[in-house]
Design an enzyme around this catalytic site. Sequence first.
Site, PDB file in Angstrom:
ATOM      1  N   GLU A   1       0.840  -1.195   0.000  1.00  0.00           N
ATOM      2  CA  GLU A   1       0.000   0.000   0.000  1.00  0.00           C
ATOM      3  C   GLU A   1       0.874   1.245   0.000  1.00  0.00           C
ATOM      4  O   GLU A   1       1.959   1.229   0.575  1.00  0.00           O
ATOM      5  CB  GLU A   1      -0.918   0.023   1.228  1.00  0.00           C
ATOM      6  CG  GLU A   1      -1.949  -1.097   1.249  1.00  0.00           C
ATOM      7  CD  GLU A   1      -2.813  -1.042   2.493  1.00  0.00           C
ATOM      8  OE1 GLU A   1      -2.497  -0.240   3.405  1.00  0.00           O
ATOM      9  OE2 GLU A   1      -3.801  -1.793   2.556  1.00  0.00           O
TER      10      GLU A   1
ATOM     11  N   ARG B   1       1.442  22.592  11.433  1.00  0.00           N
ATOM     12  CA  ARG B   1       1.432  21.430  10.553  1.00  0.00           C
ATOM     13  C   ARG B   1       0.676  20.281  11.219  1.00  0.00           C
ATOM     14  O   ARG B   1       0.958  19.909  12.355  1.00  0.00           O
ATOM     15  CB  ARG B   1       2.864  20.990  10.236  1.00  0.00           C
ATOM     16  CG  ARG B   1       3.579  21.896   9.245  1.00  0.00           C
ATOM     17  CD  ARG B   1       2.832  21.989   7.940  1.00  0.00           C
ATOM     18  NE  ARG B   1       3.695  22.382   6.829  1.00  0.00           N
ATOM     19  CZ  ARG B   1       3.260  22.582   5.609  1.00  0.00           C
ATOM     20  NH1 ARG B   1       1.956  22.472   5.335  1.00  0.00           N
ATOM     21  NH2 ARG B   1       4.095  22.900   4.646  1.00  0.00           N
TER      22      ARG B   1
ATOM     23  N   GLU C   1       4.553  29.877  -5.284  1.00  0.00           N
ATOM     24  CA  GLU C   1       4.504  29.638  -3.846  1.00  0.00           C
ATOM     25  C   GLU C   1       5.318  30.680  -3.072  1.00  0.00           C
ATOM     26  O   GLU C   1       4.937  31.075  -1.967  1.00  0.00           O
ATOM     27  CB  GLU C   1       5.005  28.234  -3.529  1.00  0.00           C
ATOM     28  CG  GLU C   1       4.073  27.118  -3.974  1.00  0.00           C
ATOM     29  CD  GLU C   1       2.791  27.065  -3.161  1.00  0.00           C
ATOM     30  OE1 GLU C   1       2.745  27.646  -2.065  1.00  0.00           O
ATOM     31  OE2 GLU C   1       1.826  26.408  -3.621  1.00  0.00           O
TER      32      GLU C   1
ATOM     33  N   PRO D   1      10.086   6.888   0.300  1.00  0.00           N
ATOM     34  CA  PRO D   1       9.732   5.990  -0.806  1.00  0.00           C
ATOM     35  C   PRO D   1       9.113   4.673  -0.369  1.00  0.00           C
ATOM     36  O   PRO D   1       8.492   3.994  -1.190  1.00  0.00           O
ATOM     37  CB  PRO D   1      11.071   5.760  -1.516  1.00  0.00           C
ATOM     38  CG  PRO D   1      12.106   6.009  -0.473  1.00  0.00           C
ATOM     39  CD  PRO D   1      11.544   7.105   0.388  1.00  0.00           C
ATOM     40  N   GLY D   2       9.252   4.288   0.900  1.00  0.00           N
ATOM     41  CA  GLY D   2       8.673   3.041   1.357  1.00  0.00           C
ATOM     42  C   GLY D   2       7.163   3.079   1.498  1.00  0.00           C
ATOM     43  O   GLY D   2       6.524   2.023   1.582  1.00  0.00           O
TER      44      GLY D   2
ATOM     45  N   GLU E   1      -7.174  28.961   1.696  1.00  0.00           N
ATOM     46  CA  GLU E   1      -6.624  27.692   2.174  1.00  0.00           C
ATOM     47  C   GLU E   1      -6.358  27.724   3.676  1.00  0.00           C
ATOM     48  O   GLU E   1      -5.687  26.838   4.205  1.00  0.00           O
ATOM     49  CB  GLU E   1      -5.341  27.362   1.406  1.00  0.00           C
ATOM     50  CG  GLU E   1      -5.567  27.167  -0.086  1.00  0.00           C
ATOM     51  CD  GLU E   1      -4.307  26.799  -0.842  1.00  0.00           C
ATOM     52  OE1 GLU E   1      -3.279  26.528  -0.192  1.00  0.00           O
ATOM     53  OE2 GLU E   1      -4.344  26.771  -2.087  1.00  0.00           O
TER      54      GLU E   1
ATOM     55  N   GLU F   1      -4.402  29.467   5.387  1.00  0.00           N
ATOM     56  CA  GLU F   1      -2.973  29.516   5.704  1.00  0.00           C
ATOM     57  C   GLU F   1      -2.668  30.690   6.628  1.00  0.00           C
ATOM     58  O   GLU F   1      -3.212  31.784   6.459  1.00  0.00           O
ATOM     59  CB  GLU F   1      -2.143  29.644   4.425  1.00  0.00           C
ATOM     60  CG  GLU F   1      -2.171  28.398   3.551  1.00  0.00           C
ATOM     61  CD  GLU F   1      -1.367  28.561   2.289  1.00  0.00           C
ATOM     62  OE1 GLU F   1      -0.889  27.540   1.768  1.00  0.00           O
ATOM     63  OE2 GLU F   1      -1.222  29.705   1.798  1.00  0.00           O
TER      64      GLU F   1
END
Length: 224
Positions: free
Chosen positions: A65, A92, A126, A148-149, A177, A179
């Site tokens: 997955e 965040r 941005e 990447p895993g 958004e 922000e």
Amino acid sequence: MRSDDQHIRARAAQIVPATQRRVALPGDVAVLTRAERFAGFFAVEEQGLRFRRFDGTLSDPVNREAFVSGDAVTVLPYDPVRDRVLLIEQFRVGPHLRGDANPWQLEAIAGRIDDGETAEATAIREAKEEAGIEINRLVPIAGYYPTPGAVTEFLYSYLALVDLPDSATGTFGLATESEDIRVHLVSFDRLMALCASGEVGNAPTLLSALWLARERPTLRAAAI
């Protein structure tokens, strides 16, 4: 297929070096099944597959997955004359959900590449949205998979050579958004101290800071 999949796959298909790792050939990955388990702003995709082992055989069928995310850019603005950088600070949700004692992060400017947009165009856009600055010159740092895993996201990191006077601070971000972004101007030495202490704790900013440490003498010599 999501609207930007074709552009992402076109970027992903670009040939990159394989001088140390194995050269991937057709048939090295056999996809047996594919299912999208969740689809929103992000998605989760599951595949049943077999992959070529280093002994030349195909693996037994396995399920994998991945968190499917669009490509993105990061930009670290640097003023080589004043020898300082611009960092942004914002809340965040990732650190928050992990239980981090302080989910406000010091970061390089970052954002998703819009459908049909180039990485460079995203970087320029941005920088204006998140820090109110105009980019004079972009210097590529690296393109890479941060996780990447488990995640498909690919990042294009840049250094931006800019003018950063004392007035280049404030609060920015798109109201649409939600922000709320604060701009900090810090010296190069302060940047490295923040990285060493762990106060800067996200991979693209750390990577960009270390790249700047290597290239800084050349950048400053060319500007002064």
